[in-house]
Design a protein around this motif. Structure first.
Motif, mmCIF file in Angstrom:
data_model
loop_
_atom_site.group_PDB
_atom_site.id
_atom_site.type_symbol
_atom_site.label_atom_id
_atom_site.label_comp_id
_atom_site.label_asym_id
_atom_site.label_seq_id
_atom_site.Cartn_x
_atom_site.Cartn_y
_atom_site.Cartn_z
ATOM 1 N N GLU A 76 0.817 -1.219 0.000
ATOM 2 C CA GLU A 76 0.000 0.000 0.000
ATOM 3 C C GLU A 76 0.852 1.271 0.000
ATOM 4 O O GLU A 76 0.389 2.323 -0.457
ATOM 5 N N ILE A 77 2.053 1.177 0.512
ATOM 6 C CA ILE A 77 2.902 2.368 0.587
ATOM 7 C C ILE A 77 3.306 2.864 -0.787
ATOM 8 O O ILE A 77 3.367 4.073 -1.044
ATOM 9 N N VAL A 78 3.606 1.947 -1.708
ATOM 10 C CA VAL A 78 4.152 2.367 -3.004
ATOM 11 C C VAL A 78 3.184 2.182 -4.163
ATOM 12 O O VAL A 78 3.451 2.681 -5.267
ATOM 13 N N ALA A 83 5.491 7.673 -9.682
ATOM 14 C CA ALA A 83 6.664 7.326 -10.483
ATOM 15 C C ALA A 83 6.677 5.868 -10.905
ATOM 16 O O ALA A 83 7.431 5.483 -11.801
ATOM 17 N N LEU A 84 5.848 5.036 -10.281
ATOM 18 C CA LEU A 84 5.915 3.597 -10.484
ATOM 19 C C LEU A 84 5.019 3.163 -11.643
ATOM 20 O O LEU A 84 3.859 3.552 -11.733
ATOM 21 N N ASP A 85 5.585 2.333 -12.532
ATOM 22 C CA ASP A 85 4.812 1.779 -13.647
ATOM 23 C C ASP A 85 4.165 0.453 -13.302
ATOM 24 O O ASP A 85 3.081 0.132 -13.809
ATOM 25 N N GLU A 86 4.828 -0.333 -12.466
ATOM 26 C CA GLU A 86 4.332 -1.675 -12.179
ATOM 27 C C GLU A 86 4.746 -2.074 -10.772
ATOM 28 O O GLU A 86 5.846 -1.742 -10.317
ATOM 29 N N LEU A 87 3.863 -2.775 -10.076
ATOM 30 C CA LEU A 87 4.145 -3.250 -8.724
ATOM 31 C C LEU A 87 3.966 -4.765 -8.679
ATOM 32 O O LEU A 87 2.939 -5.297 -9.091
#
Length: 404
Positions: A76-78, A83-87
């Protein structure tokens, strides 16, 4: 058994060489959008401290595809970071806070490596300095450029192993790795100094989460002008806890408006497992009972921390989340080194109280050890020895500094 399997992995890399036949099939191609993988297996606080890295990479490499692999306990933090494309989430061994079989980490290693081979990554950053499993993972996944710190036994799995800077803040150490990655892809290094002002923490509650807090406070009779102090007394390691009677005394002082802050409404936050701790503190208070919340989402908690005038606690993740919301905070440290894991923010708005008396069989303070058994806790009272007078003075000083 664990040592045997680690030794076998090291034999594999020595046999194949570095980069070796496994890695020779692919290299980053000029003009192609680089694919970067970041690994961080830790829990809430460490993930909050990592968020400046994502922002820095996006600014330096706007065309890059950024993927981050984290534990489900901290996603949940990121997951909402712009800036993030994929988690990717993975139950990293050693971070699940649950027993595992001796062979489980090695089965998981092959499983995760198969998953990552499909990603076509050009570069990976092993953000946790001592995470040898992560270094082995990105090697076995065939990622051609692998950056991390030169700590054994993970260093042989890396193509670029930086000398580890001891007693440096964790966020600054992570930014060094990001800068090395950026340079490996042909871009200029990150601008220095690596400061909280230049590279701030990032977590943004949604408008719905802010509204939930506003509505909840209104329901319990706290007006928009009302003073709110949040106390998050729990933490992952029992040795880091302060005394419940100390928290009760401090809460009473805040409720009566005795610490340079008008009379405050007290809200205790924590996990469901920490409910008995919070109830014990509340029962020892002499003023009205505080509100206790133990089922908040991370976003709701962040919104509440952002609404508060002050957040108090020990060494725990929510205190870092409070820094990301720019809410003044005071926390107590004992076995943990605040130079490494302290607040990443304005020193006028965030205060650390360190224990000053080392425990009986600890060579120094901070000792860095958190895995004390319940039988050992009585002889390791470092945080519990912090006096109510020191805490009250710190809170008064913080309120005065933050109001300037």
């Amino acid at each position: 058994m664990k040592l045997l399997f680690r030794s076998l992995l090291l034999l594999i890399i020595r046999f194949l060489g570095a980069p070796g036949a496994l890695l020779a099939r692919r290299r980053p191609r000029p003009g192609v959008r680089p694919r970067i993988l970041l690994l961080r297996p830790d829990h809430l606080g460490d993930l909050v401290l990592t968020t400046p890295v994502l922002s820095a990479l996006r600014t330096a490499l706007p065309e890059a595809h950024l993927t981050m692999m984290v534990g489900p306990w901290s996603s949940e933090i990121v997951e909402r970071h712009p800036a993030l494309d994929e988690l990717l989430t993975f139950p990293f061994p050693g971070f699940q806070r649950a027993p595992q079989g001796a062979l489980a980490p090695y089965r998981q290693l092959w499983q995760a490596a198969r998953q990552l081979r499909q990603g076509g990554y050009d570069l990976a950053i092993n953000l946790r300095p001592d995470f040898w499993w992560g270094a082995a993972l990105i090697y076995l996944a065939g990622i051609p450029q692998r950056i991390g710190y030169a700590l054994q036994p993970g260093a042989p799995f890396l193509t670029e192993a930086l000398s580890f800077p001891h007693a440096e803040h964790a966020t600054r150490s992570n930014l060094r790795l990001a800068s090395a990655a950026i340079q490996a892809l042909g871009a200029p290094a990150l601008p220095t100094p690596y400061s909280a002002a230049s590279y701030p923490l990032y977590f943004r509650p949604t408008s719905d989460e802010h509204k939930w807090v506003e509505d909840y406070l209104q329901q319990i009779g706290i007006t928009p002008e009302g003073i709110v102090v949040v106390i998050h007394a729990g933490t992952g390691g029992a040795v880091k806890l302060w005394r419940t009677d100390g928290w009760a005394t401090l809460a009473d002082q805040l409720a009566r408006g005795e610490l340079s802050l008008p009379a405050a409404s007290l809200i205790f936050t924590g996990s469901p497992k920490e409910l008995p701790l919070l109830e014990e503190i509340a029962q020892q208070m002499q003023t009205s009972s505080p509100i206790i919340l133990t089922t908040l989402t991370v976003g709701q908690l962040a919104a509440l921390l952002g609404r508060a005038q002050l957040v108090l606690g020990v060494d725990n993740g929510p205190l870092h989340l409070a820094v990301s919301q720019d809410t003044p905070s005071m926390r107590m440290y004992g076995p943990t080194d605040d130079h490494i894991f302290g607040p990443w923010g304005d020193t006028l708005r965030h205060v650390v109280l360190n224990a000053t008396q080392k425990c009986a069989d600890c060579p120094s303070i901070p000792c860095g050890r958190l895995d004390f058994t319940s039988n050992e806790l009585a002889t390791h009272p470092c945080v519990r020895l912090i006096t109510e007078q020191r805490v009250a003075h710190a809170v008064k000083s913080l309120v005065q500094l933050a109001s300037r």
